[in-house]
Design a protein around this motif. Sequence first.
Motif, PDB file in Angstrom:
ATOM      1  N   TRP A   1       0.842  -1.204   0.000  1.00 29.60           N
ATOM      2  CA  TRP A   1       0.000   0.000   0.000  1.00 29.60           C
ATOM      3  C   TRP A   1       0.875   1.251   0.000  1.00 29.60           C
ATOM      4  CZ3 TRP A   1      -0.653   4.286   3.036  1.00 29.60           C
ATOM      5  CH2 TRP A   1      -1.851   5.009   2.906  1.00 29.60           C
ATOM      6  N   THR A   2       1.956   1.211   0.784  1.00 27.11           N
ATOM      7  CA  THR A   2       2.852   2.371   0.894  1.00 27.11           C
ATOM      8  C   THR A   2       3.654   2.557  -0.389  1.00 27.11           C
ATOM      9  OG1 THR A   2       3.032   1.756   3.223  1.00 27.11           O
ATOM     10  CG2 THR A   2       4.452   3.508   2.474  1.00 27.11           C
ATOM     11  N   ILE A   3       4.063   1.465  -0.992  1.00 27.98           N
ATOM     12  CA  ILE A   3       4.748   1.533  -2.291  1.00 27.98           C
ATOM     13  C   ILE A   3       3.832   2.182  -3.330  1.00 27.98           C
ATOM     14  CG2 ILE A   3       5.655   0.162  -4.221  1.00 27.98           C
ATOM     15  CD1 ILE A   3       6.635  -1.884  -2.109  1.00 27.98           C
ATOM     16  N   ASP A   4       2.567   1.769  -3.326  1.00 27.46           N
ATOM     17  CA  ASP A   4       1.607   2.318  -4.292  1.00 27.46           C
ATOM     18  C   ASP A   4       1.370   3.805  -4.046  1.00 27.46           C
ATOM     19  OD1 ASP A   4       1.389  -0.221  -5.347  1.00 27.46           O
ATOM     20  OD2 ASP A   4      -0.499  -0.696  -4.308  1.00 27.46           O
ATOM     21  N   LEU A   5       1.306   4.209  -2.769  1.00 26.64           N
ATOM     22  CA  LEU A   5       1.104   5.624  -2.447  1.00 26.64           C
ATOM     23  C   LEU A   5       2.292   6.444  -2.931  1.00 26.64           C
ATOM     24  CD1 LEU A   5      -0.487   7.900  -1.086  1.00 26.64           C
ATOM     25  CD2 LEU A   5       0.661   7.296   1.064  1.00 26.64           C
ATOM     26  N   ARG A   6       3.492   5.944  -2.702  1.00 27.68           N
ATOM     27  CA  ARG A   6       4.702   6.641  -3.177  1.00 27.68           C
ATOM     28  C   ARG A   6       4.638   6.829  -4.689  1.00 27.68           C
ATOM     29  NH1 ARG A   6       9.138   4.415  -5.576  1.00 27.68           N
ATOM     30  NH2 ARG A   6      11.012   5.723  -5.639  1.00 27.68           N
ATOM     31  N   GLN A   7       4.240   5.778  -5.419  1.00 29.53           N
ATOM     32  CA  GLN A   7       4.191   5.869  -6.875  1.00 29.53           C
ATOM     33  C   GLN A   7       3.141   6.881  -7.326  1.00 29.53           C
ATOM     34  OE1 GLN A   7       6.494   4.245  -8.855  1.00 29.53           O
ATOM     35  NE2 GLN A   7       5.672   5.752 -10.320  1.00 29.53           N
TER      36      GLN A   7
ATOM     37  N   ILE B   1       2.272   9.592  -5.712  1.00 28.31           N
ATOM     38  CA  ILE B   1       2.855  10.919  -5.491  1.00 28.31           C
ATOM     39  C   ILE B   1       3.813  11.275  -6.622  1.00 28.31           C
ATOM     40  CG2 ILE B   1       4.400  12.255  -3.988  1.00 28.31           C
ATOM     41  CD1 ILE B   1       3.153  10.651  -1.613  1.00 28.31           C
ATOM     42  N   ILE B   2       4.643  10.312  -7.018  1.00 26.01           N
ATOM     43  CA  ILE B   2       5.601  10.543  -8.107  1.00 26.01           C
ATOM     44  C   ILE B   2       4.863  10.822  -9.413  1.00 26.01           C
ATOM     45  CG2 ILE B   2       7.374   9.451  -9.548  1.00 26.01           C
ATOM     46  CD1 ILE B   2       8.264   7.922  -6.987  1.00 26.01           C
ATOM     47  N   ASP B   3       3.822  10.017  -9.694  1.00 24.53           N
ATOM     48  CA  ASP B   3       3.072  10.175 -10.950  1.00 24.53           C
ATOM     49  C   ASP B   3       2.368  11.526 -11.028  1.00 24.53           C
ATOM     50  OD1 ASP B   3       3.875   7.652 -11.688  1.00 24.53           O
ATOM     51  OD2 ASP B   3       1.979   6.675 -11.136  1.00 24.53           O
ATOM     52  N   LYS B   4       1.839  11.996  -9.913  1.00 25.53           N
ATOM     53  CA  LYS B   4       1.038  13.227  -9.912  1.00 25.53           C
ATOM     54  C   LYS B   4       1.871  14.501  -9.775  1.00 25.53           C
ATOM     55  CE  LYS B   4      -3.368  11.284  -8.394  1.00 25.53           C
ATOM     56  NZ  LYS B   4      -4.424  11.279  -7.345  1.00 25.53           N
ATOM     57  N   THR B   5       3.076  14.378  -9.245  1.00 27.28           N
ATOM     58  CA  THR B   5       3.894  15.581  -9.036  1.00 27.28           C
ATOM     59  C   THR B   5       5.187  15.597  -9.838  1.00 27.28           C
ATOM     60  OG1 THR B   5       5.162  14.666  -7.173  1.00 27.28           O
ATOM     61  CG2 THR B   5       3.050  15.740  -6.656  1.00 27.28           C
ATOM     62  N   GLY B   6       5.698  14.427 -10.193  1.00 26.45           N
ATOM     63  CA  GLY B   6       6.998  14.366 -10.861  1.00 26.45           C
ATOM     64  C   GLY B   6       8.162  14.503  -9.888  1.00 26.45           C
ATOM     65  N   LEU B   7       7.870  14.520  -8.585  1.00 28.70           N
ATOM     66  CA  LEU B   7       8.920  14.695  -7.575  1.00 28.70           C
ATOM     67  C   LEU B   7       9.401  13.357  -7.038  1.00 28.70           C
ATOM     68  CD1 LEU B   7       7.233  17.574  -5.531  1.00 28.70           C
ATOM     69  CD2 LEU B   7       9.203  17.805  -7.057  1.00 28.70           C
ATOM     70  N   PRO B   8      10.713  13.216  -6.823  1.00 24.05           N
ATOM     71  CA  PRO B   8      11.221  11.998  -6.193  1.00 24.05           C
ATOM     72  C   PRO B   8      10.894  11.997  -4.704  1.00 24.05           C
ATOM     73  CG  PRO B   8      13.017  13.538  -6.534  1.00 24.05           C
ATOM     74  CD  PRO B   8      11.788  14.159  -7.161  1.00 24.05           C
ATOM     75  N   ILE B   9      10.535  10.837  -4.161  1.00 30.84           N
ATOM     76  CA  ILE B   9      10.192  10.731  -2.744  1.00 30.84           C
ATOM     77  C   ILE B   9      10.620   9.365  -2.221  1.00 30.84           C
ATOM     78  CG2 ILE B   9       7.825   9.978  -3.264  1.00 30.84           C
ATOM     79  CD1 ILE B   9       6.968  11.581  -0.712  1.00 30.84           C
ATOM     80  N   SER B  10      11.161   9.345  -1.026  1.00 31.98           N
ATOM     81  CA  SER B  10      11.607   8.102  -0.399  1.00 31.98           C
ATOM     82  C   SER B  10      10.752   7.813   0.823  1.00 31.98           C
ATOM     83  CB  SER B  10      13.079   8.208   0.016  1.00 31.98           C
ATOM     84  OG  SER B  10      13.904   8.451  -1.104  1.00 31.98           O
ATOM     85  N   PHE B  11      10.677   6.541   1.197  1.00 29.13           N
ATOM     86  CA  PHE B  11       9.969   6.197   2.429  1.00 29.13           C
ATOM     87  C   PHE B  11      10.574   4.957   3.064  1.00 29.13           C
ATOM     88  CE2 PHE B  11       7.507   3.141  -0.156  1.00 29.13           C
ATOM     89  CZ  PHE B  11       7.369   2.088   0.740  1.00 29.13           C
ATOM     90  N   ALA B  12      10.248   4.755   4.337  1.00 34.31           N
ATOM     91  CA  ALA B  12      10.578   3.519   5.030  1.00 34.31           C
ATOM     92  C   ALA B  12       9.403   3.147   5.916  1.00 34.31           C
ATOM     93  CB  ALA B  12      11.845   3.665   5.861  1.00 34.31           C
ATOM     94  N   LEU B  13       9.217   1.855   6.083  1.00 40.96           N
ATOM     95  CA  LEU B  13       8.162   1.315   6.940  1.00 40.96           C
ATOM     96  C   LEU B  13       8.825   0.592   8.101  1.00 40.96           C
ATOM     97  CD1 LEU B  13       4.996   1.191   6.625  1.00 40.96           C
ATOM     98  CD2 LEU B  13       5.317  -1.180   5.890  1.00 40.96           C
TER      99      LEU B  13
END
Length: 381
Positions: free
Chosen positions: A123-129, A131-143
């Motif tokens: 779910w978190t991987i999908d949310l990150r993607q 954000i990237i698709d809608k903004t074009g900004l790189p973003i990192s996360f950890a669970l």
Amino acid sequence: MAAQQRIIAHFDLDAFFVSVECLNNPSLKGKPLLVGGRERGVVAACSYEARKFGIHSAMPMKTALRLCPQAIVTNNSRSDYSKYSRIVTNIIAEKAPLFEKASIDEFYLDLTGMEKYFQPYQWTIDLRQEIIDKTGLPISFALASNKMVAKIATDQAKPNGYLHIPFGKEKEYLAPLTVNKIPGVGEHTYENLKALGIFTIRDLSEQSPDMLEKRLGKYGIELWNKSQGIHHGEVTPYHEAKSISTENTFEENLTDVNQIMTELVHMTERVAYELRQDNKTSGCITVKIRYPDFETTSKQTSIPYTFYDDELIPKAKELFHKLWRKGHPVRLLGVRLSELTDEAVQTNLFTDTEKKNGLYKAIDDVKNRFGKYAITKATGK
């Protein structure tokens, strides 16, 4: 009954200011880029290419340019930083059951309980993607199972990656990292720990809590707990305060533009002062005018997050002059600051903020002692 195992995600937009600059000007990609003010400013952010020269955020710009004379200095997209932060915030707000906006580019999500319905990591991987698709900004996360481990792991996942630290593996994951990877361990504490022979988080975890308390006080116990992967910080629900406003219905309609400007400046100072007292910044300012026939108009504009009078007053004046039917008397005047957030000062690294903050603190101290009208600015059209 054992407490429910927490599931915490930490999202961090990579080199956020730099990424927005490159989004608006793709020719900057891959170059040593410094975001900030060239004269007396500091580095608000720097590209990974600039970091290779030893440059880091909050470094004086002059020092950074000595280390890398060919670096490009820019802050052309400053007005867009707040805009993109809002877009990401809205995407997260639509999906996450509970989230905290820690800064303009950093978010914690509490996904505890979600495992009954979804696979939280996917779910978190999908949310990150998204954000990237809608903004074009790189973003990192950890669970991870707590905020501290998630934040440390996000730093390790950069740039533009992600990590999952399974429950029970926190201490093992942290062990080989240098002790200054623990949030809050600054240069002074790091040097003290190294003097004690403590270089890695494993070294710290193997110390006696009593010894650490004797050398570092209560902070020593806190550090020992962190070295074990233990952290109980809660995700604070994000609620954006609606607004701070003031308006004045005049006993006699105002016709003199200088008098109107004086009132507008004083009102803007008043709401900015309230903003600073709440340690909030505003991303939107609105000016309202009512005429003697009760016709009421208002106009607003988005602004880079700020709580400084000298940044808000020109915007208020600009909005007034766009609104005002020149020569018409004014019955009521209002100023409202909205889109409030706790992102204090972060987007204001382009000026000499330490000096500026000191000046405003001195002004507010006088106002707190003698009343909010004790100091006001000279005004003009």
